[in-house]
Design a protein around this motif. Structure first.
Motif, short mmCIF file in Angstrom:
data_model
loop_
_atom_site.label_atom_id
_atom_site.label_comp_id
_atom_site.label_asym_id
_atom_site.label_seq_id
_atom_site.Cartn_x
_atom_site.Cartn_y
_atom_site.Cartn_z
N GLY A 337 -124.48 23.17 27.56
CA GLY A 337 -124.53 22.34 28.76
C GLY A 337 -124.12 23.03 30.05
N PHE A 338 -124.24 24.37 30.09
CA PHE A 338 -123.83 25.07 31.31
C PHE A 338 -124.87 26.01 31.87
N ASP A 339 -124.74 26.19 33.17
CA ASP A 339 -125.68 27.01 33.90
C ASP A 339 -124.93 28.24 34.41
N VAL A 340 -125.27 29.42 33.87
CA VAL A 340 -124.54 30.63 34.26
C VAL A 340 -124.88 31.10 35.67
N THR A 341 -125.91 30.49 36.29
CA THR A 341 -126.20 30.89 37.67
C THR A 341 -125.36 30.06 38.66
N SER A 342 -124.54 29.16 38.09
CA SER A 342 -123.69 28.34 38.96
C SER A 342 -122.25 28.81 38.86
N GLU A 343 -121.59 28.89 40.01
CA GLU A 343 -120.20 29.35 40.01
C GLU A 343 -119.28 28.36 39.31
N ASN A 344 -119.74 27.10 39.16
CA ASN A 344 -118.92 26.09 38.49
C ASN A 344 -118.57 26.49 37.07
N PHE A 345 -119.56 27.10 36.38
CA PHE A 345 -119.29 27.53 35.01
C PHE A 345 -118.23 28.64 35.01
N TRP A 346 -118.43 29.64 35.85
CA TRP A 346 -117.51 30.79 35.86
C TRP A 346 -116.12 30.38 36.31
N ARG A 347 -116.05 29.39 37.20
CA ARG A 347 -114.74 28.91 37.66
C ARG A 347 -113.88 28.43 36.49
N LYS A 348 -114.54 27.93 35.46
CA LYS A 348 -113.79 27.45 34.28
C LYS A 348 -112.98 28.59 33.67
N GLY A 349 -113.58 29.77 33.65
CA GLY A 349 -112.87 30.94 33.13
C GLY A 349 -111.67 31.27 33.99
N ILE A 350 -111.86 31.19 35.32
CA ILE A 350 -110.75 31.48 36.24
C ILE A 350 -109.66 30.43 36.06
N GLN A 351 -110.05 29.16 35.86
CA GLN A 351 -109.05 28.11 35.65
C GLN A 351 -108.17 28.41 34.43
N GLN A 352 -108.83 28.94 33.38
CA GLN A 352 -108.08 29.29 32.17
C GLN A 352 -107.07 30.40 32.49
N PHE A 353 -107.50 31.37 33.30
CA PHE A 353 -106.62 32.46 33.73
C PHE A 353 -105.47 31.90 34.56
N GLU A 354 -105.81 31.03 35.52
CA GLU A 354 -104.80 30.47 36.43
C GLU A 354 -103.76 29.64 35.67
N GLU A 355 -104.24 28.93 34.64
CA GLU A 355 -103.31 28.11 33.89
C GLU A 355 -102.22 28.99 33.24
N LEU A 356 -102.62 30.16 32.78
CA LEU A 356 -101.65 31.08 32.18
C LEU A 356 -100.71 31.64 33.25
N VAL A 357 -101.25 31.91 34.45
CA VAL A 357 -100.40 32.41 35.54
C VAL A 357 -99.38 31.32 35.91
N ASP A 358 -99.83 30.07 35.95
CA ASP A 358 -98.91 28.95 36.23
C ASP A 358 -97.79 28.89 35.19
N GLN A 359 -98.21 29.05 33.93
CA GLN A 359 -97.21 29.00 32.85
C GLN A 359 -96.18 30.10 33.01
N LEU A 360 -96.65 31.28 33.45
CA LEU A 360 -95.73 32.40 33.65
C LEU A 360 -94.77 32.07 34.79
N GLU A 361 -95.33 31.54 35.87
CA GLU A 361 -94.51 31.23 37.04
C GLU A 361 -93.43 30.20 36.68
N SER A 362 -93.79 29.27 35.81
CA SER A 362 -92.83 28.22 35.45
C SER A 362 -91.64 28.76 34.66
N THR A 363 -91.74 29.99 34.17
CA THR A 363 -90.61 30.57 33.42
C THR A 363 -89.63 31.28 34.35
N MET A 364 -89.98 31.38 35.63
CA MET A 364 -89.17 32.23 36.53
C MET A 364 -88.24 31.41 37.43
#
Ligand SMILES: [Zn+2]
Length: 364
Positions: A337-364
């Protein structure tokens, strides 16, 4: 080499210096443009991580030699072979019992050469067997957390090969480089969630998260800098510039700074880093780089979808891995159900990355 390539593109009437590689990788320019835009638009997320890491290391700013350094307070936790097996199998089991059974079978058949011995080559890889019968993994297991990750990674390749090899013909079971890490990095993320659920100290949590973020940073962001660099070389030749060493070095640092900004201090010698990259000297092999970025962000986006959809995502993921090279990466994404020519799909990958960065920040 670059000049010859441009000449060849002109003769073949290719619209861009990337066209040849797009054909080889079975992807479209629009998808790569959307991918690279997403990477460029999200550099602040990576820089935020690098600044947090500097803080954790007690530094004002990271030096280029610190980018993938282990955290100084990372606990010296050791895993036995059996503990590693238990963690890795359980991580896969949380996703799918069938995957876990295949992974466990690899241990049971003694198909993982983990022994450290003199003369053994370094690194790790997974070699597949005819028609997905089984696979073999090579690594040097020292009991470090990184070794457990390597094991999960290589066994993910084995799962991918089992599914592809058993469902496809010999002519199309092979996995293209843009989707090559779907099984392996997915397995690493499963392991991450398992390890994070069991951590006992903040330092342990930080060490687990930094391991994953460092790897993503290198495969997705650092390699993006190399895509920018390579593109700029063709542009420079087209503009009639003479590419002497200093000019190439300035293109290199421009691509690099687009990603790292002022988050990292570079040794002056690092402007010559491009001379060590063997890929740039291989004729007829241009743009080795973006498939790494594609593969990394694709699997992070898939993992995000798994988080959003839960168990409903499991059969979709298995179908995707079973497709081998019978369908293009674009078609595979469309199936879920995704279109790789749309940045919306790729943003999901970045969100996954950001969620881990948030988790790291919450430990500090
Ligand atoms: Zn891999």
């Amino acid at each position: 080499v670059c000049g010859d390539h441009l000449q060849m593109c002109e003769w073949r009437k290719y619209p861009s210096p990337m066209t040849q590689s797009l054909i080889d990788n079975d992807v479209e320019q629009e998808a790569i443009d959307a991918l690279m835009h997403t990477m460029e638009g999200s550099v602040e997320s990576y820089r935020r991580y690098l600044r947090l890491k500097a803080k954790l290391m007690g530094l004002k700013k990271l030096g280029n030699w610190d980018i993938v350094a282990p955290l100084p307070k990372a606990p010296e936790k050791k895993y036995t072979w059996e503990e590693s097996r238990r963690e890795v199998v359980a991580a896969y089991k949380s996703f799918d019992p069938e995957w876990a059974a295949w992974v466990d079978e690899m241990y049971g058949r003694r198909h993982i050469d983990g022994e450290v011995r003199k003369g053994k080559r370094s690194g790790a890889f997974c070699a597949t067997w005819l028609a997905g019968k089984s696979a073999y993994v090579l690594q040097s297991f020292n009991g470090q957390m990184g070794d457990v990750y390597t094991q999960a990674h290589e066994l993910g390749h084995a799962v991918h090969a089992y599914l592809g090899g058993r469902n496809q013909k010999p002519s199309n079971y092979e996995i293209g480089s843009c989707i090559a890490e779907c099984g392996s990095v997915f397995g690493e993320l499963l392991l991450t969630d398992r390890l994070l659920a069991a951590v006992k100290t903040m330092e342990e949590k930080q060490a687990v998260i930094a391991t994953v973020l460092d790897e993503f940073g290198m495969a997705a962001y650092q390699v993006s800098a190399r895509v920018f660099f390579e593109k700029s070389m063709y542009d420079a030749i087209k503009a009639g510039k003479f590419l002497d060493g200093e000019t190439v070095s300035s293109l290199w640092t421009a691509g690099r700074d687009k990603i790292y900004g002022d988050a990292v201090e570079w040794l002056p010698e690092m402007k010559w880093e491009w001379t060590m990259k063997v890929h740039y000297y291989i004729p007829n092999y241009r743009f080795y780089n973006y498939p790494y970025v594609y593969a990394q962000l694709f699997v992070f986006a898939l993992y995000r979808l798994y988080k959003e959809q839960g168990k409903a995502f499991v059969p979709k993921m298995k179908t995707l891995l079973a497709a081998g090279s019978s369908r293009s990466p674009t078609e595979l994404a469309k199936d879920i159900g995704f279109d790789v020519t749309s940045e919306n799909f790729w943003r999901k990958g970045i969100q996954q990355f950001e969620e881990l960065v948030d988790q790291l920040e919450s430990t500090m």
